[in-house]
Design a protein around this motif. Structure first.
Motif, PDB file in Angstrom:
ATOM      1  N   MET A  52     -12.077  -5.534   0.506  1.00  0.00           N
ATOM      2  CA  MET A  52     -12.448  -4.121   0.540  1.00  0.00           C
ATOM      3  C   MET A  52     -12.531  -3.622   1.981  1.00  0.00           C
ATOM      4  SD  MET A  52     -15.852  -2.268  -1.045  1.00  0.00           S
ATOM      5  CE  MET A  52     -16.948  -2.959   0.203  1.00  0.00           C
ATOM      6  N   ALA A  53     -13.106  -4.418   2.859  1.00  0.00           N
ATOM      7  CA  ALA A  53     -13.223  -4.028   4.271  1.00  0.00           C
ATOM      8  C   ALA A  53     -11.859  -3.925   4.922  1.00  0.00           C
ATOM      9  CB  ALA A  53     -14.088  -5.042   5.017  1.00  0.00           C
ATOM     10  N   LEU A  54     -10.925  -4.824   4.562  1.00  0.00           N
ATOM     11  CA  LEU A  54      -9.591  -4.784   5.148  1.00  0.00           C
ATOM     12  C   LEU A  54      -8.830  -3.530   4.701  1.00  0.00           C
ATOM     13  CD1 LEU A  54      -7.911  -6.661   7.013  1.00  0.00           C
ATOM     14  CD2 LEU A  54      -6.766  -7.484   4.948  1.00  0.00           C
ATOM     15  N   VAL A  55      -8.937  -3.199   3.408  1.00  0.00           N
ATOM     16  CA  VAL A  55      -8.288  -1.994   2.889  1.00  0.00           C
ATOM     17  C   VAL A  55      -8.897  -0.748   3.535  1.00  0.00           C
ATOM     18  CG1 VAL A  55      -7.885  -0.578   0.827  1.00  0.00           C
ATOM     19  CG2 VAL A  55      -7.669  -3.078   0.703  1.00  0.00           C
ATOM     20  N   THR A  56     -10.223  -0.711   3.601  1.00  0.00           N
ATOM     21  CA  THR A  56     -10.914   0.433   4.203  1.00  0.00           C
ATOM     22  C   THR A  56     -10.522   0.599   5.668  1.00  0.00           C
ATOM     23  OG1 THR A  56     -12.793   0.087   2.714  1.00  0.00           O
ATOM     24  CG2 THR A  56     -13.182   1.433   4.661  1.00  0.00           C
ATOM     25  N   TRP A 123       1.362 -10.486   5.949  1.00  0.00           N
ATOM     26  CA  TRP A 123       0.589  -9.797   6.978  1.00  0.00           C
ATOM     27  C   TRP A 123      -0.733  -9.255   6.426  1.00  0.00           C
ATOM     28  CZ3 TRP A 123       4.422  -6.370  10.301  1.00  0.00           C
ATOM     29  CH2 TRP A 123       5.399  -7.214  10.846  1.00  0.00           C
ATOM     30  N   LEU A 124      -0.770  -8.991   5.131  1.00  0.00           N
ATOM     31  CA  LEU A 124      -1.965  -8.412   4.501  1.00  0.00           C
ATOM     32  C   LEU A 124      -2.672  -9.418   3.591  1.00  0.00           C
ATOM     33  CD1 LEU A 124      -0.428  -4.934   3.595  1.00  0.00           C
ATOM     34  CD2 LEU A 124      -2.016  -5.436   5.446  1.00  0.00           C
ATOM     35  N   SER A 125      -2.318 -10.672   3.709  1.00  0.00           N
ATOM     36  CA  SER A 125      -2.981 -11.764   3.008  1.00  0.00           C
ATOM     37  C   SER A 125      -2.464 -11.966   1.587  1.00  0.00           C
ATOM     38  CB  SER A 125      -4.504 -11.561   2.992  1.00  0.00           C
ATOM     39  OG  SER A 125      -5.144 -12.651   2.378  1.00  0.00           O
ATOM     40  N   ASN A 126      -2.384 -10.885   0.772  1.00  0.00           N
ATOM     41  CA  ASN A 126      -1.947 -11.048  -0.608  1.00  0.00           C
ATOM     42  C   ASN A 126      -1.455  -9.712  -1.179  1.00  0.00           C
ATOM     43  OD1 ASN A 126      -4.374  -9.597  -1.569  1.00  0.00           O
ATOM     44  ND2 ASN A 126      -5.450 -11.478  -0.951  1.00  0.00           N
ATOM     45  N   GLN A 128      -2.598  -8.090  -3.748  1.00  0.00           N
ATOM     46  CA  GLN A 128      -3.673  -7.185  -4.152  1.00  0.00           C
ATOM     47  C   GLN A 128      -4.051  -6.245  -3.013  1.00  0.00           C
ATOM     48  OE1 GLN A 128      -7.644  -8.683  -4.506  1.00  0.00           O
ATOM     49  NE2 GLN A 128      -8.224  -7.214  -6.118  1.00  0.00           N
ATOM     50  N   THR A 129      -4.106  -6.761  -1.795  1.00  0.00           N
ATOM     51  CA  THR A 129      -4.460  -5.919  -0.648  1.00  0.00           C
ATOM     52  C   THR A 129      -3.438  -4.807  -0.457  1.00  0.00           C
ATOM     53  OG1 THR A 129      -5.499  -7.832   0.414  1.00  0.00           O
ATOM     54  CG2 THR A 129      -5.026  -5.931   1.804  1.00  0.00           C
ATOM     55  N   LYS A 130      -2.152  -5.156  -0.535  1.00  0.00           N
ATOM     56  CA  LYS A 130      -1.093  -4.146  -0.398  1.00  0.00           C
ATOM     57  C   LYS A 130      -1.209  -3.094  -1.500  1.00  0.00           C
ATOM     58  CE  LYS A 130       3.213  -5.289   0.640  1.00  0.00           C
ATOM     59  NZ  LYS A 130       4.652  -5.709   0.530  1.00  0.00           N
ATOM     60  N   TYR A 131      -1.396  -3.561  -2.731  1.00  0.00           N
ATOM     61  CA  TYR A 131      -1.517  -2.639  -3.870  1.00  0.00           C
ATOM     62  C   TYR A 131      -2.703  -1.691  -3.690  1.00  0.00           C
ATOM     63  CZ  TYR A 131      -3.401  -1.325  -8.451  1.00  0.00           C
ATOM     64  OH  TYR A 131      -3.955  -0.644  -9.505  1.00  0.00           O
ATOM     65  N   LEU A 132      -3.840  -2.212  -3.217  1.00  0.00           N
ATOM     66  CA  LEU A 132      -5.038  -1.380  -3.045  1.00  0.00           C
ATOM     67  C   LEU A 132      -4.862  -0.346  -1.941  1.00  0.00           C
ATOM     68  CD1 LEU A 132      -7.848  -4.073  -3.452  1.00  0.00           C
ATOM     69  CD2 LEU A 132      -7.383  -2.166  -5.006  1.00  0.00           C
ATOM     70  N   ILE A 133      -4.152  -0.716  -0.873  1.00  0.00           N
ATOM     71  CA  ILE A 133      -3.910   0.252   0.209  1.00  0.00           C
ATOM     72  C   ILE A 133      -3.068   1.420  -0.311  1.00  0.00           C
ATOM     73  CG2 ILE A 133      -2.785   0.610   2.443  1.00  0.00           C
ATOM     74  CD1 ILE A 133      -3.497  -2.319   3.103  1.00  0.00           C
ATOM     75  N   ILE A 134      -2.018   1.114  -1.087  1.00  0.00           N
ATOM     76  CA  ILE A 134      -1.172   2.178  -1.645  1.00  0.00           C
ATOM     77  C   ILE A 134      -1.972   3.023  -2.628  1.00  0.00           C
ATOM     78  CG2 ILE A 134       0.850   2.632  -3.089  1.00  0.00           C
ATOM     79  CD1 ILE A 134       2.153   0.158  -1.806  1.00  0.00           C
ATOM     80  N   LEU A 135      -2.791   2.372  -3.451  1.00  0.00           N
ATOM     81  CA  LEU A 135      -3.624   3.093  -4.410  1.00  0.00           C
ATOM     82  C   LEU A 135      -4.570   4.065  -3.703  1.00  0.00           C
ATOM     83  CD1 LEU A 135      -4.636   3.299  -7.429  1.00  0.00           C
ATOM     84  CD2 LEU A 135      -6.395   1.635  -6.763  1.00  0.00           C
ATOM     85  N   ALA A 136      -5.144   3.633  -2.586  1.00  0.00           N
ATOM     86  CA  ALA A 136      -6.135   4.445  -1.865  1.00  0.00           C
ATOM     87  C   ALA A 136      -5.506   5.406  -0.864  1.00  0.00           C
ATOM     88  CB  ALA A 136      -7.117   3.525  -1.136  1.00  0.00           C
ATOM     89  N   SER A 137      -4.178   5.446  -0.759  1.00  0.00           N
ATOM     90  CA  SER A 137      -3.510   6.255   0.271  1.00  0.00           C
ATOM     91  C   SER A 137      -3.817   7.754   0.205  1.00  0.00           C
ATOM     92  CB  SER A 137      -2.001   6.028   0.229  1.00  0.00           C
ATOM     93  OG  SER A 137      -1.472   6.411  -1.032  1.00  0.00           O
ATOM     94  N   PRO A 138      -4.091   8.371  -0.970  1.00  0.00           N
ATOM     95  CA  PRO A 138      -4.482   9.791  -0.947  1.00  0.00           C
ATOM     96  C   PRO A 138      -5.709  10.073  -0.082  1.00  0.00           C
ATOM     97  CG  PRO A 138      -3.870   9.158  -3.173  1.00  0.00           C
ATOM     98  CD  PRO A 138      -3.888   7.895  -2.352  1.00  0.00           C
ATOM     99  N   TYR A 252      -8.551  -8.133  11.139  1.00  0.00           N
ATOM    100  CA  TYR A 252      -7.229  -8.632  10.761  1.00  0.00           C
ATOM    101  C   TYR A 252      -7.030 -10.064  11.261  1.00  0.00           C
ATOM    102  CZ  TYR A 252      -5.977  -3.899   9.373  1.00  0.00           C
ATOM    103  OH  TYR A 252      -5.936  -2.689   8.739  1.00  0.00           O
ATOM    104  N   ILE A 253      -7.506 -10.334  12.464  1.00  0.00           N
ATOM    105  CA  ILE A 253      -7.351 -11.681  13.015  1.00  0.00           C
ATOM    106  C   ILE A 253      -8.203 -12.680  12.239  1.00  0.00           C
ATOM    107  CG2 ILE A 253      -7.673 -13.110  15.080  1.00  0.00           C
ATOM    108  CD1 ILE A 253      -7.149 -10.516  16.729  1.00  0.00           C
ATOM    109  N   ILE A 254      -9.437 -12.287  11.903  1.00  0.00           N
ATOM    110  CA  ILE A 254     -10.306 -13.165  11.096  1.00  0.00           C
ATOM    111  C   ILE A 254      -9.663 -13.444   9.740  1.00  0.00           C
ATOM    112  CG2 ILE A 254     -12.527 -13.299   9.875  1.00  0.00           C
ATOM    113  CD1 ILE A 254     -13.691 -11.636  12.222  1.00  0.00           C
TER     114      ILE A 254
END
Length: 500
Positions: A52-56, A123-126, A128-138, A252-254
């Motif tokens: 959640m923190a990475l997407v945010t 680059w985004l780990s998995n 799910q992270t990519k999907y959540l970023i696109i979902l939250a893009s609005p 991102y590095i962590i």
């Protein structure tokens, strides 16, 4: 009493009024964040909290791109329009801000979706992270437009409405998030969808508030004004993105080096520190910047410098006890709120809060940069600090874990502030009040020494007692040994008695 002293007290009174308004809103927003913090850290696993923190963080970075630095131009240019030093009317200014931000926000949102879709999953780990970023893009578009609206309030120094808006927006969003998580879908998808709905409703309300004043008309959009605002804002965009990298690159590095669970622990400490330190210090900076812009335009250099010098003193008086208090109470307060599964995050708090407090005072330390529109200097300072943060985090995170990332953040914040202050003082010389720094530092150390001796058995009672004791000790010391603050305190008491 001389006219100069009367004017000085009047300006300081307005500063405290605006700071109080911002602080009330910040306290209420902080309370909402502190309510949501233990709920979210318990609903989601540490790894889910890290995702959640990475997407945010990614959305926040893309919002920064979408704003193009124009939110800084809003505050700076409004003071010129109001003072009559620009040929544009207020209606042209308001229309240019709204419709310009709508256009760039929509463009950046669409480009971000395409960019994230083609980003390598590793680059985004998995996935799910990519999907959540696109979902939250609005949220990118919503927040870009929102930044235009609330910076108009800030530029007009409508601190009461500003704080009310932020408070209502926060609690509306929190109510929707809780409703969805508890009754609809206890997932990260539910969290981001409910966040979007709450923020969309809030920004619609603030647009309607200004639309009723008939300040928006597409025909009044001024291309030359928009281009001028871009010229001012774009170097600050680089600075803002660098600041976002400074704040977020460690995550991102962590995530890449250690995985989502250590990222969740680091993010919990970072978010917790940000909630608490921002109440007074961020509110103070929000009040100071538009005030010294207006003073510079209307009252000249001498009075503006005197005001900034006084503001710096009060910032130090606020920042040092916050650092001392967080050192004493922060680790146990984090464990109480986030549960024992985040206990590993506790040692990070002093590093993170210390860095945040130092960088939070930069608008005061380096006021000359902003007044004289030396935005490239800000860009260089932040870029340097961000680069140092990335390099240090890469070096330190494997041998020292998330503690290494926290130390890298502290060093980077210090570098940014020192560089900005150095260049700012070349233009508008702001003296460091060393005696006040020593005085308030001593008071904070005394407060810390007393607080750590307050140790009731029950954790909740202990934390409450420590906070109350620290506030009382520091308050007594500062009133007893600071004549100017004592005079202001007495003035407030007289006003309170007069209203009865």
């Amino acid at each position: 009493m001389s006219a100069t002293k009367t004017e000085k007290r009047g300006v300081l009174a307005r500063l405290f009024q605006h700071t109080s308004n911002y602080s009330i809103g910040s306290v209420l927003v902080m309370l909402a964040s502190m309510i949501s913090f233990p709920v979210l850290t318990r609903i989601f696993s540490v790894a889910e909290y890290g995702t959640m923190a990475l997407v945010t963080s990614t959305i926040l970075f893309l919002v920064g791109v979408g704003k193009l630095g124009l939110q800084h131009s809003v505050v700076r240019y409004y003071s010129e329009v109001e003072a009559g030093t620009r040929e544009n009317t207020k209606k042209q200014f308001f229309s240019t801000v709204l419709f310009g931000m709508i256009a760039v926000g929509l463009s950046v949102t669409l480009l971000s979706v395409v960019g994230v879709y083609f980003t390598p999953t590793a680059w985004l780990s998995n996935e799910q992270t990519k999907y959540l970023i696109i979902l939250a893009s609005p949220l990118i578009f919503i927040r870009v437009v929102d930044s235009a609206m609330y910076n108009l309030l800030r530029a007009q120094q409508k601190s009461g409405i500003y704080s009310t808006y932020f408070t209502v927006r926060k609690y509306l969003g929190l109510a929707l998030i809780f409703f969805v998580l508890f009754y609809v879908s206890r997932t990260l998808e539910g969290f981001f969808l409910s966040s979007m709905l709450g923020e969309f409703i809030a920004v619609s309300v603030i647009i309607f508030y200004y639309a009723r004043q008939q300040v928006f008309d597409p025909r009044d959009f001024s291309k030359p004004l928009f281009v001028s605002m871009l010229v001012f804002g774009l170097p600050l965009l680089a600075s803002e993105l660098s600041m976002l990298l400074l704040n977020m690159s460690g995550r991102y590095i962590i995530n890449y080096e250690l995985g989502p669970e250590p990222l969740g622990a680091f993010s919990a400490a970072f978010n917790f520190s940000d909630y608490l330190q921002g109440v007074l210090t961020a509110s103070f900076a929000q009040a100071v910047v538009p005030m010294y812009f207006r003073m510079w335009e209307q009252q000249g250099r001498e009075k503006t410098v005197a005001f900034i010098q006084q503001a710096l003193k009060y910032y130090i008086a606020l920042a040092l006890p916050i650092l001392g208090g967080m050192a004493a109470v922060g680790p146990e307060l984090l464990r109480l709120l986030a549960s024992s599964k985040y206990e590993v995050s506790a040692p990070l708090i002093v590093f993170i809060v210390g860095g945040m407090l130092v960088s939070g005072g930069t608008p005061i330390f380096s006021a000359g940069i902003y007044i004289n529109k030396l935005t490239k200097v800000v860009m260089r300072s932040v870029l340097t600090a961000a680069a140092v943060n990335i390099v240090l985090t890469f070096i330190l995170v494997r041998p020292f874990g998330i503690e290494g990332a926290a130390f890298a953040a502290l060093v980077s914040y210090l570098i940014y502030t020192i560089m900005a202050a150095y260049y700012g003082r070349k233009v508008v010389k702001i003296l460091i009040p060393w005696l006040d720094l020593m005085k308030y530092g001593t008071f904070s150390l005394i407060m810390y020494a007393v607080v750590i001796w307050v140790h009731p058995a029950d954790l909740s009672i202990r934390i409450f007692s420590q906070i109350a004791t620290g506030t009382l000790v520091y308050g007594v010391l500062i009133v007893a040994f600071d004549r100017e603050i004592r005079g202001l305190f007495q003035k407030v008491l007289l006003r309170l008695r007069g209203t009865r």
